[in-house]
Motif scaffolding. Structure first.
Motif, PDB file in Angstrom:
ATOM      1  N   ALA A  23       6.781  23.488  43.606  1.00 50.21           N
ATOM      2  CA  ALA A  23       8.131  23.506  44.157  1.00 50.21           C
ATOM      3  C   ALA A  23       8.944  22.315  43.662  1.00 50.21           C
ATOM      4  N   LEU A  24       8.323  21.142  43.599  1.00 49.54           N
ATOM      5  CA  LEU A  24       9.033  19.960  43.126  1.00 49.54           C
ATOM      6  C   LEU A  24       9.379  20.084  41.650  1.00 49.54           C
ATOM      7  N   ALA A  25       8.438  20.541  40.836  1.00 46.92           N
ATOM      8  CA  ALA A  25       8.711  20.720  39.413  1.00 46.92           C
ATOM      9  C   ALA A  25       9.883  21.672  39.212  1.00 46.92           C
ATOM     10  N   GLY A  26       9.920  22.738  40.003  1.00 48.62           N
ATOM     11  CA  GLY A  26      11.027  23.675  39.905  1.00 48.62           C
ATOM     12  C   GLY A  26      12.350  23.049  40.286  1.00 48.62           C
ATOM     13  N   ARG A  27      12.342  22.278  41.356  1.00 49.93           N
ATOM     14  CA  ARG A  27      13.574  21.634  41.813  1.00 49.93           C
ATOM     15  C   ARG A  27      14.102  20.659  40.765  1.00 49.93           C
ATOM     16  N   LEU A  28      13.234  19.827  40.222  1.00 52.47           N
ATOM     17  CA  LEU A  28      13.661  18.839  39.237  1.00 52.47           C
ATOM     18  C   LEU A  28      14.102  19.501  37.932  1.00 52.47           C
ATOM     19  N   ALA A  29      13.411  20.570  37.544  1.00 44.79           N
ATOM     20  CA  ALA A  29      13.786  21.272  36.315  1.00 44.79           C
ATOM     21  C   ALA A  29      15.163  21.922  36.454  1.00 44.79           C
ATOM     22  N   ILE A  30      15.419  22.525  37.609  1.00 42.60           N
ATOM     23  CA  ILE A  30      16.719  23.156  37.856  1.00 42.60           C
ATOM     24  C   ILE A  30      17.844  22.135  37.729  1.00 42.60           C
ATOM     25  N   LEU A  31      17.597  20.929  38.224  1.00 42.89           N
ATOM     26  CA  LEU A  31      18.615  19.881  38.202  1.00 42.89           C
ATOM     27  C   LEU A  31      18.696  19.170  36.861  1.00 42.89           C
ATOM     28  N   GLY A  32      17.784  19.488  35.937  1.00 40.04           N
ATOM     29  CA  GLY A  32      17.781  18.824  34.641  1.00 40.04           C
ATOM     30  C   GLY A  32      17.336  17.379  34.714  1.00 40.04           C
ATOM     31  N   HIS A  33      16.536  17.058  35.713  1.00 46.44           N
ATOM     32  CA  HIS A  33      16.076  15.677  35.874  1.00 46.44           C
ATOM     33  C   HIS A  33      15.056  15.327  34.796  1.00 46.44           C
ATOM     34  N   ARG A  34      15.098  14.080  34.321  1.00 42.88           N
ATOM     35  CA  ARG A  34      14.198  13.638  33.265  1.00 42.88           C
ATOM     36  C   ARG A  34      13.510  12.339  33.677  1.00 42.88           C
ATOM     37  N   PHE A  35      12.289  12.177  33.222  1.00 47.84           N
ATOM     38  CA  PHE A  35      11.535  10.957  33.470  1.00 47.84           C
ATOM     39  C   PHE A  35      10.481  10.847  32.381  1.00 47.84           C
ATOM     40  N   THR A  36      10.074   9.628  32.074  1.00 46.12           N
ATOM     41  CA  THR A  36       9.113   9.404  30.997  1.00 46.12           C
ATOM     42  C   THR A  36       7.671   9.447  31.472  1.00 46.12           C
ATOM     43  N   GLU A  37       7.450   9.167  32.767  1.00 45.31           N
ATOM     44  CA  GLU A  37       6.095   9.127  33.308  1.00 45.31           C
ATOM     45  C   GLU A  37       6.080   9.691  34.716  1.00 45.31           C
ATOM     46  N   VAL A  38       4.908  10.081  35.153  1.00 48.82           N
ATOM     47  CA  VAL A  38       4.689  10.402  36.559  1.00 48.82           C
ATOM     48  C   VAL A  38       3.344   9.814  36.962  1.00 48.82           C
ATOM     49  N   THR A  39       3.310   9.208  38.138  1.00 48.10           N
ATOM     50  CA  THR A  39       2.089   8.614  38.672  1.00 48.10           C
ATOM     51  C   THR A  39       1.828   9.188  40.056  1.00 48.10           C
ATOM     52  N   ALA A  40       0.586   9.563  40.291  1.00 46.79           N
ATOM     53  CA  ALA A  40       0.178  10.075  41.600  1.00 46.79           C
ATOM     54  C   ALA A  40      -1.342  10.032  41.663  1.00 46.79           C
ATOM     55  N   GLU A  41      -1.872  10.279  42.864  1.00 48.48           N
ATOM     56  CA  GLU A  41      -3.322  10.421  42.949  1.00 48.48           C
ATOM     57  C   GLU A  41      -3.754  11.525  41.997  1.00 48.48           C
ATOM     58  N   GLU A  42      -4.970  11.425  41.525  1.00 49.83           N
ATOM     59  CA  GLU A  42      -5.457  12.209  40.396  1.00 49.83           C
ATOM     60  C   GLU A  42      -5.130  13.700  40.483  1.00 49.83           C
ATOM     61  N   ASP A  43      -5.515  14.353  41.581  1.00 54.06           N
ATOM     62  CA  ASP A  43      -5.310  15.806  41.694  1.00 54.06           C
ATOM     63  C   ASP A  43      -3.834  16.163  41.784  1.00 54.06           C
ATOM     64  N   ALA A  44      -3.079  15.374  42.554  1.00 58.90           N
ATOM     65  CA  ALA A  44      -1.651  15.646  42.696  1.00 58.90           C
ATOM     66  C   ALA A  44      -0.930  15.477  41.369  1.00 58.90           C
ATOM     67  N   ALA A  45      -1.302  14.446  40.621  1.00 58.99           N
ATOM     68  CA  ALA A  45      -0.664  14.213  39.328  1.00 58.99           C
ATOM     69  C   ALA A  45      -0.938  15.368  38.375  1.00 58.99           C
ATOM     70  N   ALA A  46      -2.178  15.827  38.336  1.00 60.74           N
ATOM     71  CA  ALA A  46      -2.527  16.937  37.444  1.00 60.74           C
ATOM     72  C   ALA A  46      -1.784  18.210  37.834  1.00 60.74           C
ATOM     73  N   ALA A  47      -1.673  18.475  39.143  1.00 59.78           N
ATOM     74  CA  ALA A  47      -0.984  19.679  39.601  1.00 59.78           C
ATOM     75  C   ALA A  47       0.497  19.629  39.243  1.00 59.78           C
ATOM     76  N   PHE A  48       1.121  18.465  39.457  1.00 53.47           N
ATOM     77  CA  PHE A  48       2.543  18.366  39.146  1.00 53.47           C
ATOM     78  C   PHE A  48       2.790  18.485  37.651  1.00 53.47           C
ATOM     79  N   VAL A  49       1.995  17.788  36.848  1.00 50.53           N
ATOM     80  CA  VAL A  49       2.196  17.821  35.393  1.00 50.53           C
ATOM     81  C   VAL A  49       1.999  19.237  34.857  1.00 50.53           C
ATOM     82  N   ALA A  50       1.001  19.960  35.379  1.00 51.24           N
ATOM     83  CA  ALA A  50       0.792  21.337  34.935  1.00 51.24           C
ATOM     84  C   ALA A  50       2.021  22.194  35.245  1.00 51.24           C
ATOM     85  N   ALA A  51       2.577  22.030  36.449  1.00 53.99           N
ATOM     86  CA  ALA A  51       3.765  22.796  36.826  1.00 53.99           C
ATOM     87  C   ALA A  51       4.968  22.378  35.988  1.00 53.99           C
ATOM     88  N   TRP A  52       5.105  21.091  35.738  1.00 51.20           N
ATOM     89  CA  TRP A  52       6.240  20.581  34.960  1.00 51.20           C
ATOM     90  C   TRP A  52       6.208  21.104  33.525  1.00 51.20           C
TER      91      TRP A  52
END
Length: 287
Positions: free
Chosen positions: A89-118
């Motif tokens: 849901a977050l990846a979708g929201r940020l993509a819709i808004l055209g948001h950009r970032f160079t890195e993402v940091t999170a606990e291991e599983d959360a980071a992998a889930a977000f990056v896969a969606a992104w």
């Protein structure tokens, strides 16, 4: 879960009104957003860079906050633990808004889930930049024997040294978009947030810092010894002193992050009495 379930804002006060209790509910797990938002509150929204920060929360129907994010350009996005569905849901929201970032940091599983969606949403490739472990201090065990020298809290006369060492530390960590070292040094000097280990003649040998206490937690960072002085025990001694001082000042939890690719630092902190809490991953996502 629809992307609009995530509420995004550039208003720090609004974010803290909604997410402050959630962040304080797990001060160790949320050490980074706690200290980042406290720094922004004290020093202004552009402390980390020219671009406005972004904050976000995901709440249940009754208003209970389930997750939060902070993005302080030029640094990356920092995300609290989320399920794969919430990451999507977050990846979708940020993509819709055209948001950009160079890195993402999170606990291991959360980071992998977000990056896969992104990457599915945007087609942008992502690679692991660093794997980290969050440690919590148990019973402090100071190095024995201690190296020659003594601790001293850095003051205004040390500003130029702190600026130079912070730059060297950032370079060693591969941080090419780090914040200006001068405001960092000024902020740390203002509350005694850097301790030096110095020789008998006053020559600085190593430094260790600590964030201001918030929600009962203090995070030790950065720890730096110039390359020519490493391997002599200075980092362990100054880290032990900063950890002791944080406890003596009333911190409930003393924390630090390590790079899992560095067995020397991980071994050192464990010998001092730190135990692992959780593993985090830093992903490069491309702008």
């Amino acid at each position: 879960m629809h992307p609009e379930s995530w509420q995004l804002t550039d208003d720090l006060d609004d974010f803290l009104a909604r997410a402050g209790g959630f962040l304080r509910s797990r001060p160790a797990a949320h050490t980074v957003p706690l200290t980042v938002t406290d720094t922004l509150r004290r020093h202004g929204l552009h402390y980390y860079g020219r671009d406005a920060p972004l904050f976000g929360t995901l709440a249940a129907a009754d208003g209970t906050v389930l997750a939060a994010l902070t993005h302080t350009p030029p640094h990356g996005l920092y995300l609290t633990p989320v399920t794969p569905q919430r990451a999507e849901a977050l990846a979708g929201r940020l993509a819709i808004l055209g948001h950009r970032f160079t890195e993402v940091t999170a606990e291991e599983d959360a980071a992998a889930a977000f990056v896969a969606a992104w990457t599915r949403r945007t087609g942008r490739e992502a690679t692991v930049r660093r794997r980290q472990r969050l440690y919590r201090l148990g019973e402090l065990t100071a190095p024995e024997p201690a190296p020659a020298g003594r601790p001293r809290v850095a003051g205004p006369a040390d500003r130029a040294l702190l600026v130079r060492w912070f730059g060297e530390f950032a370079e060693a960590m591969g941080e090419t978009t780090g914040r200006d070292a001068e405001p960092w040094a000024d902020a740390r000097i203002s509350y005694g947030g850097i301790t030096l280990w110095e020789a008998a003649d006053g020559t600085p040998l190593a430094m260790a810092g600590a964030t201001k206490e918030i929600a009962g937690q203090v995070r030790v960072a950065p720890v730096y010894t110039p390359a020519a002085l490493r391997g002599r025990g200075y980092a362990g001694a100054v880290t032990a002193e900063v950890s002791r001082a944080a406890r003596a000042a009333g911190a409930d939890e003393v924390l630090l992050f390590t790079d899992l690719a560095n067995p020397t630092s991980n071994g050192l902190y464990q010998r001092l009495g730190y135990a692992g809490v959780a593993d985090f991953t830093v992903w490069e996502c491309g702008a």
